[in-house]
Design a protein around this motif. Structure first.
Motif, PDB file in Angstrom:
ATOM      1  N   ALA A 204       0.812  -1.218   0.000  1.00 32.90           N
ATOM      2  CA  ALA A 204       0.000   0.000   0.000  1.00 32.90           C
ATOM      3  C   ALA A 204       0.844   1.265   0.000  1.00 32.90           C
ATOM      4  O   ALA A 204       0.298   2.367  -0.166  1.00 32.90           O
ATOM      5  CB  ALA A 204      -0.932   0.005   1.202  1.00 32.90           C
ATOM      6  N   LEU A 205       2.153   1.155   0.183  1.00 33.61           N
ATOM      7  CA  LEU A 205       3.011   2.336   0.193  1.00 33.61           C
ATOM      8  C   LEU A 205       3.050   2.980  -1.180  1.00 33.61           C
ATOM      9  O   LEU A 205       3.103   2.300  -2.197  1.00 33.61           O
ATOM     10  CB  LEU A 205       4.421   1.960   0.647  1.00 33.61           C
ATOM     11  CG  LEU A 205       4.548   1.474   2.106  1.00 33.61           C
ATOM     12  CD1 LEU A 205       5.969   1.048   2.397  1.00 33.61           C
ATOM     13  CD2 LEU A 205       4.084   2.561   3.072  1.00 33.61           C
ATOM     14  N   ALA A 206       3.027   4.297  -1.202  1.00 31.87           N
ATOM     15  CA  ALA A 206       2.972   5.041  -2.460  1.00 31.87           C
ATOM     16  C   ALA A 206       4.362   5.317  -2.984  1.00 31.87           C
ATOM     17  O   ALA A 206       5.316   5.508  -2.228  1.00 31.87           O
ATOM     18  CB  ALA A 206       2.219   6.351  -2.268  1.00 31.87           C
ATOM     19  N   GLY A 207       4.465   5.309  -4.318  1.00 32.29           N
ATOM     20  CA  GLY A 207       5.709   5.669  -4.982  1.00 32.29           C
ATOM     21  C   GLY A 207       5.575   7.001  -5.681  1.00 32.29           C
ATOM     22  O   GLY A 207       5.069   7.969  -5.112  1.00 32.29           O
ATOM     23  N   LYS A 208       6.003   7.067  -6.934  1.00 33.53           N
ATOM     24  CA  LYS A 208       5.924   8.307  -7.690  1.00 33.53           C
ATOM     25  C   LYS A 208       4.467   8.626  -8.035  1.00 33.53           C
ATOM     26  O   LYS A 208       3.646   7.741  -8.188  1.00 33.53           O
ATOM     27  CB  LYS A 208       6.751   8.196  -8.966  1.00 33.53           C
ATOM     28  CG  LYS A 208       8.243   8.062  -8.701  1.00 33.53           C
ATOM     29  CD  LYS A 208       9.015   8.024 -10.003  1.00 33.53           C
ATOM     30  CE  LYS A 208      10.533   7.921  -9.739  1.00 33.53           C
ATOM     31  NZ  LYS A 208      11.300   7.887 -10.996  1.00 33.53           N
ATOM     32  N   ARG A 209       4.197   9.910  -8.178  1.00 38.38           N
ATOM     33  CA  ARG A 209       2.837  10.365  -8.481  1.00 38.38           C
ATOM     34  C   ARG A 209       2.722  10.700  -9.957  1.00 38.38           C
ATOM     35  O   ARG A 209       3.537  11.439 -10.514  1.00 38.38           O
ATOM     36  CB  ARG A 209       2.488  11.592  -7.641  1.00 38.38           C
ATOM     37  CG  ARG A 209       1.020  11.996  -7.718  1.00 38.38           C
ATOM     38  CD  ARG A 209       0.715  13.117  -6.737  1.00 38.38           C
ATOM     39  NE  ARG A 209      -0.690  13.481  -6.723  1.00 38.38           N
ATOM     40  CZ  ARG A 209      -1.630  12.864  -6.015  1.00 38.38           C
ATOM     41  NH1 ARG A 209      -1.268  11.849  -5.247  1.00 38.38           N
ATOM     42  NH2 ARG A 209      -2.877  13.259  -6.047  1.00 38.38           N
ATOM     43  N   LEU A 210       1.706  10.139 -10.607  1.00 38.63           N
ATOM     44  CA  LEU A 210       1.437  10.402 -12.012  1.00 38.63           C
ATOM     45  C   LEU A 210       0.073  11.048 -12.115  1.00 38.63           C
ATOM     46  O   LEU A 210      -0.953  10.415 -11.816  1.00 38.63           O
ATOM     47  CB  LEU A 210       1.491   9.100 -12.821  1.00 38.63           C
ATOM     48  CG  LEU A 210       1.180   9.222 -14.315  1.00 38.63           C
ATOM     49  CD1 LEU A 210       2.233  10.086 -15.010  1.00 38.63           C
ATOM     50  CD2 LEU A 210       1.101   7.850 -14.968  1.00 38.63           C
ATOM     51  N   LEU A 211       0.062  12.323 -12.522  1.00 39.47           N
ATOM     52  CA  LEU A 211      -1.164  13.102 -12.536  1.00 39.47           C
ATOM     53  C   LEU A 211      -1.798  13.079 -11.150  1.00 39.47           C
ATOM     54  O   LEU A 211      -1.259  13.652 -10.232  1.00 39.47           O
ATOM     55  CB  LEU A 211      -2.115  12.563 -13.610  1.00 39.47           C
ATOM     56  CG  LEU A 211      -1.601  12.652 -15.066  1.00 39.47           C
ATOM     57  CD1 LEU A 211      -2.603  12.055 -16.042  1.00 39.47           C
ATOM     58  CD2 LEU A 211      -1.282  14.093 -15.440  1.00 39.47           C
ATOM     59  N   PHE A 212      -2.938  12.421 -10.977  1.00 38.32           N
ATOM     60  CA  PHE A 212      -3.596  12.403  -9.674  1.00 38.32           C
ATOM     61  C   PHE A 212      -3.540  11.018  -9.022  1.00 38.32           C
ATOM     62  O   PHE A 212      -4.275  10.751  -8.078  1.00 38.32           O
ATOM     63  CB  PHE A 212      -5.073  12.838  -9.823  1.00 38.32           C
ATOM     64  CG  PHE A 212      -5.232  14.203 -10.411  1.00 38.32           C
ATOM     65  CD1 PHE A 212      -5.024  15.330  -9.623  1.00 38.32           C
ATOM     66  CD2 PHE A 212      -5.567  14.366 -11.740  1.00 38.32           C
ATOM     67  CE1 PHE A 212      -5.167  16.602 -10.164  1.00 38.32           C
ATOM     68  CE2 PHE A 212      -5.709  15.626 -12.289  1.00 38.32           C
ATOM     69  CZ  PHE A 212      -5.510  16.754 -11.497  1.00 38.32           C
TER      70      PHE A 212
END
Length: 469
Positions: A204-212
């Motif tokens: 569930a950990l987030a990586g890079k953000r693409l748009l929203f």
């Protein structure tokens, strides 16, 4: 504080009486359809109506009695819907058998299907009697995954593996054919659920953000890449487009439910699109499925290879059936190749019409809805994911089958749950129904404090993790 001042009282009802009433309705559907086939085809009620109806009644009654005693809080709708679908499927297969017999072809498919239904009911009862707590399955997370992979590899073995209609998904032992992938899908749901419960936080950990959308971290892509490669292997070596789509879609949905990260859907959708494009470019059987889907009339009739006959005859038959159908015996569903298995939905659409098709879709929607409702109300993360996975299995399979029959997507070769002729599929789906009932029994059962009894011993720490939906 008096009882009147303690707030509204919660009344917990098991609904077994409602289940019994719905089972009677389900039997009327199945037996009524069987009688209608005899009247429409031969002008009289089938001679074996009493023995057939008696055996069907005995099996349904046995299911109800076992559920009443070993899973009293289970969902009251699932079993009647399953019984109605199976009964209607037997009647339609019997109707096709009568025509196949007139044409001098094999005509005992309904009898064999009834035998497979009996085995499925036996395993249904055994599952409920032996598995008293679904959380026990979590101990076999990796064992289930290993067994599923071995079952998927069995059709590739040189001695027992058998290729039928271009797909190598069958094994033949002692004269009996079986599709191990149907059992593998149940084991994969258990394996996926156990794995995702343990590794949910990391995934569930987030990586890079693409748009929203927050994409997952690169180091966490291993599981989905592994499942993607397995799905491509099924597509390449077994030539089974339907199972490949089913297994990858199942893992992707369960991964999204466990993590609540839309980024996984973006990654999964990208991998699926890349795999579909590569498969179309590299493999002739995949390209042929797409070409048949885009223009089936190009491959139909004299001067062609006639590979589009299934799709074209299905369109003619369902168009001729119209809103209310031609009636049993007044259509020509036998013109559709494999009308009793892959294309039984088309046979129903021709003789019972769009009304019956819509009713069947509602029945399948009820199975999926009750499965997802069980997932929402289940109190442990593993049960939530297993119920979700089993419900999504039904949803994906029905979408792929009905989409292929109606021309919405390319044909895949999967069977319609509980309706189509096929022993391995029928047995596996009865086991899935038992698992959903077992989980729903735990989910709908009132807490010990509400019943005024001592609470059960707390489950293991792994079993108490909660996965939100």
């Amino acid at each position: 504080m008096s009882q009147a001042d303690s707030g509204p009282q919660v009344v917990h009802r098991r609904r077994r009486g409602a289940e019994l009433f719905l089972l009677v309705v389900a039997l009327l559907v199945g037996l009524g359809a069987y009688a209608a086939v005899g009247l429409g085809m031969e002008g009289t009620i089938p001679a074996d109506m009493l023995t057939y109806g008696g055996w069907l009644t005995v099996m349904v009654a046995a299911c109800h009695v076992v559920v009443r005693f070993v899973a009293p809080w289970a969902d009251p709708v699932l079993l009647p819907v399953v019984a109605a679908l199976n009964g209607l499927g037997l009647a339609v297969i019997h109707r096709l058998d009568l025509t196949y017999g007139e044409l001098g072809q094999k005509d005992d498919y309904a009898q064999q299907q009834l035998i497979w239904m009996t085995l499925g009911v036996v395993l249904f009862l055994a599952t409920l009697l032996v598995l008293r707590d679904h959380r026990t399955l979590q101990r076999f997370t990796y064992t289930s995954g290993l067994l599923a992979i071995l079952l998927l590899l069995l059709p590739l073995m040189p001695v027992i593996g058998t290729e039928i209609n271009g797909a190598r998904i069958w094994i033949n032992v002692a004269g009996f054919s079986f599709q191990p992938g149907e059992i593998a899908k149940v084991l994969l749901v258990v394996a996926f659920a156990g794995y995702l419960v343990l590794h949910r936080d990391a995934l569930a950990l987030a990586g890079k953000r693409l748009l929203f959308v927050d994409l997952p971290r690169g180091r966490d892509l291993g599981p989905i890449l592994g499942m993607w490669l397995i799905s491509l292997g099924i597509l390449v070596f077994q030539r089974d487009l339907g199972s490949s789509l089913l297994f990858f879609g199942l893992f992707l949905v369960m991964l999204y439910v466990a993590t609540e990260r839309p980024g996984w859907l973006v990654v999964g959708g990208t991998l699926f699109a890349a795999g579909a494009f590569a498969g179309y470019q590299a493999f002739g059987h995949v390209r042929q499925r797409f070409d048949l889907w885009l223009d089936p009339f190009e491959y139909y009739g004299e001067g062609t290879n006639d590979l589009g006959r299934q799709s074209v005859e299905t369109q003619f038959g369902m168009g001729w059936g119209g809103l209310i159908g031609r009636g049993f015996g007044n259509g020509r569903p036998e013109l559709i190749p494999y009308a009793n298995s892959d294309f039984i939905f088309a046979a129903i659409g021709e003789e019972l019409g769009l009304t019956a098709v819509m009713a069947l879709l509602v029945c399948y929607g009820l199975i999926v809805e009750r499965g997802l409702r069980t997932a929402v109300t289940c109190r442990d993360g593993f049960g939530k994911l297993v119920a979700t996975g089993l419900a999504i299995t039904f949803a994906l399979q029905v979408f792929v089958v009905v989409g292929g029959v109606t021309g919405l997507i390319p044909l895949t070769g999967l069977t319609t749950p509980f309706l189509s002729y096929g022993g391995s599929s029928l047995v596996a789906n009865w086991v899935i129904a038992a698992l959903l009932l077992r989980i729903s029994d735990q989910a709908r059962r009132p807490l010990p404090s509400m019943l005024g009894t001592e609470p059960d011993p707390a489950p293991d720490a792994e079993e108490t993790q909660v996965v939100k939906l």
